[in-house]
Scaffold this active site. Structure first.
Site, PDB file in Angstrom:
ATOM      1  N   ALA A  86      -3.702 -18.191  37.271  1.00  0.00           N
ATOM      2  CA  ALA A  86      -3.254 -17.888  35.906  1.00  0.00           C
ATOM      3  C   ALA A  86      -1.870 -17.906  35.661  1.00  0.00           C
ATOM      4  O   ALA A  86      -1.368 -16.950  36.282  1.00  0.00           O
ATOM      5  CB  ALA A  86      -4.478 -17.067  35.234  1.00  0.00           C
ATOM      6  N   LYS A  87      -1.404 -18.111  34.669  1.00  0.00           N
ATOM      7  CA  LYS A  87       0.008 -17.958  34.422  1.00  0.00           C
ATOM      8  C   LYS A  87       0.034 -16.640  33.367  1.00  0.00           C
ATOM      9  O   LYS A  87       0.006 -16.955  32.228  1.00  0.00           O
ATOM     10  CB  LYS A  87       0.774 -19.037  34.023  1.00  0.00           C
ATOM     11  CG  LYS A  87       1.190 -20.041  34.839  1.00  0.00           C
ATOM     12  CD  LYS A  87       1.889 -21.337  34.184  1.00  0.00           C
ATOM     13  CE  LYS A  87       3.272 -20.961  33.787  1.00  0.00           C
ATOM     14  NZ  LYS A  87       4.048 -20.835  35.006  1.00  0.00           N
ATOM     15  N   VAL A  88      -0.185 -15.411  33.891  1.00  0.00           N
ATOM     16  CA  VAL A  88      -0.110 -14.097  33.192  1.00  0.00           C
ATOM     17  C   VAL A  88       1.102 -13.797  33.262  1.00  0.00           C
ATOM     18  O   VAL A  88       1.883 -13.387  34.235  1.00  0.00           O
ATOM     19  CB  VAL A  88      -1.179 -13.391  33.860  1.00  0.00           C
ATOM     20  CG1 VAL A  88      -1.372 -12.082  33.034  1.00  0.00           C
ATOM     21  CG2 VAL A  88      -2.613 -13.957  33.894  1.00  0.00           C
ATOM     22  N   TYR A 102       4.658 -11.544  36.196  1.00  0.00           N
ATOM     23  CA  TYR A 102       5.833 -12.088  36.667  1.00  0.00           C
ATOM     24  C   TYR A 102       6.742 -10.899  36.702  1.00  0.00           C
ATOM     25  O   TYR A 102       7.999 -10.986  37.082  1.00  0.00           O
ATOM     26  CB  TYR A 102       6.254 -13.015  35.305  1.00  0.00           C
ATOM     27  CG  TYR A 102       5.946 -14.425  35.436  1.00  0.00           C
ATOM     28  CD1 TYR A 102       6.536 -15.326  36.108  1.00  0.00           C
ATOM     29  CD2 TYR A 102       4.573 -14.832  35.394  1.00  0.00           C
ATOM     30  CE1 TYR A 102       6.170 -16.754  36.252  1.00  0.00           C
ATOM     31  CE2 TYR A 102       3.956 -16.153  35.712  1.00  0.00           C
ATOM     32  CZ  TYR A 102       4.921 -16.883  36.223  1.00  0.00           C
ATOM     33  OH  TYR A 102       4.440 -18.061  36.318  1.00  0.00           O
TER      34      TYR A 102
END
Length: 305
Positions: A155-157, A161
């Site tokens: 998932a691009k949470v 980052y």
């Protein structure tokens, strides 16, 4: 300077007026998911093509499922909003599109339940992410890639980052352009914020989708083009760190990175230190495909105008 517009929860808003409250949950706890999509300008057709937008939106929806979020719009509605946004901003050059779903309640406490969802989509003009045409000098990061059972890279949470930020910052402070991440089991995962390939003879090697990576849309594109158009063998398998030092070629790939050749890893020269022949072929083919210049793959390109 011409006005630019963002999309916020059903309205097209001037970028200078697009604001969120300081107590927004996503700001306090990193509870949002996003996608990075590129639009490529084709000068001959005076057209911007959005590359593989449907696949990106599908991945956004998968991220929302993992994070107990509601995307609020259908895939077709997202596509329509993105096209209208680029038209309103009147771009005639390469651009970046970022749809984001975020927890917008003004509340204290990290729980994802009983927490409203909002949608933000913005666009910016964007050329090449990496400016080094001679190939990147990279290192293996001291920071491990987050695992699927921690903050899932699938998932691009946004909160995840911070992991990427530590990798990139320490790499650059040590004189490198970027970093390769390692999973907690000591195996190669991916780049700091992009997927990774190495070349062994006529074989393209990359880490499997279950190796704590973001399953990249560009990664999947490269694999298909390599097999179907360049006749290369493509293998998904675990990669040991020392394999990095004896590879014939290596490159990063991603929506932002595109196809980014690597010239050295941990001070070891990759190949002869120049962009390898296979990487050059993939790079050239990819550049044509994303601009709608290859008829077979124009299905991946959505015209804006």
């Amino acid at each position: 300077m011409d006005k630019e517009f963002y999309f916020m929860d059903g309205e097209y808003v001037e970028s200078t007026k697009a604001m969120i409250p300081v107590r927004t949950h996503a700001f306090l706890y990193g509870t949002s998911v996003f996608e990075g999509i590129r639009g490529y300008y084709n000068e001959e057709e005076n057209q911007i093509y959005i590359f593989r937008a449907k696949e990106h939106i599908e991945r956004l929806f998968n991220s929302t499922k993992i994070m107990f979020m509601e995307p609020k719009y259908s895939s077709e509605e997202y596509l329509d909003i993105i096209k209208k946004l680029i038209q309103k901003n009147n771009y005639r050059e390469n651009c970046y599109i970022r749809p984001q779903v975020y927890k917008s309640a003004c509340k204290i406490g990290p729980s994802l339940s009983d927490n409203t969802d909002s949608v933000l989509i913005f666009t910016i003009k964007l050329g090449n992410y990496f400016k080094n045409d001679k190939g990147l000098n990279v290192c293996v990061s001291n920071w491990n890639r987050l695992s699927d059972n921690t903050i899932p890279p699938r998932a691009k949470v946004t909160g995840a980052y911070a992991n990427t930020g530590l990798m990139i910052t320490e790499a650059k402070k040590s004189g490198f352009d970027d970093a390769i991440s390692i999973s907690s089991d000591g195996k190669v995962a991916e780049g700091s914020a992009m997927n990774f390939f190495l070349v062994e003879g006529n074989t393209l090697v990359t880490t499997p989708a279950v190796s704590n990576i973001l399953v990249g849309v560009t990664r999947n594109t490269v694999m298909e083009l390599a097999k179907e158009e360049l006749g290369l063998n493509v293998v998904e398998r675990e990669i040991n760190r020392t394999e990095l030092y004896i590879a014939d070629e290596a490159f990063f790939c991603g929506t932002g990175a595109q196809i980014a050749p690597i010239s050295s890893i941990d001070h070891r020269i990759v190949g002869n230190g120049s962009t390898g022949e296979i990487t050059k072929k993939i790079q050239a083919l990819y550049d044509d495909v994303v601009r709608g210049k290859v008829a077979k793959y124009k299905k991946w390109c959505i015209a804006v105008y």
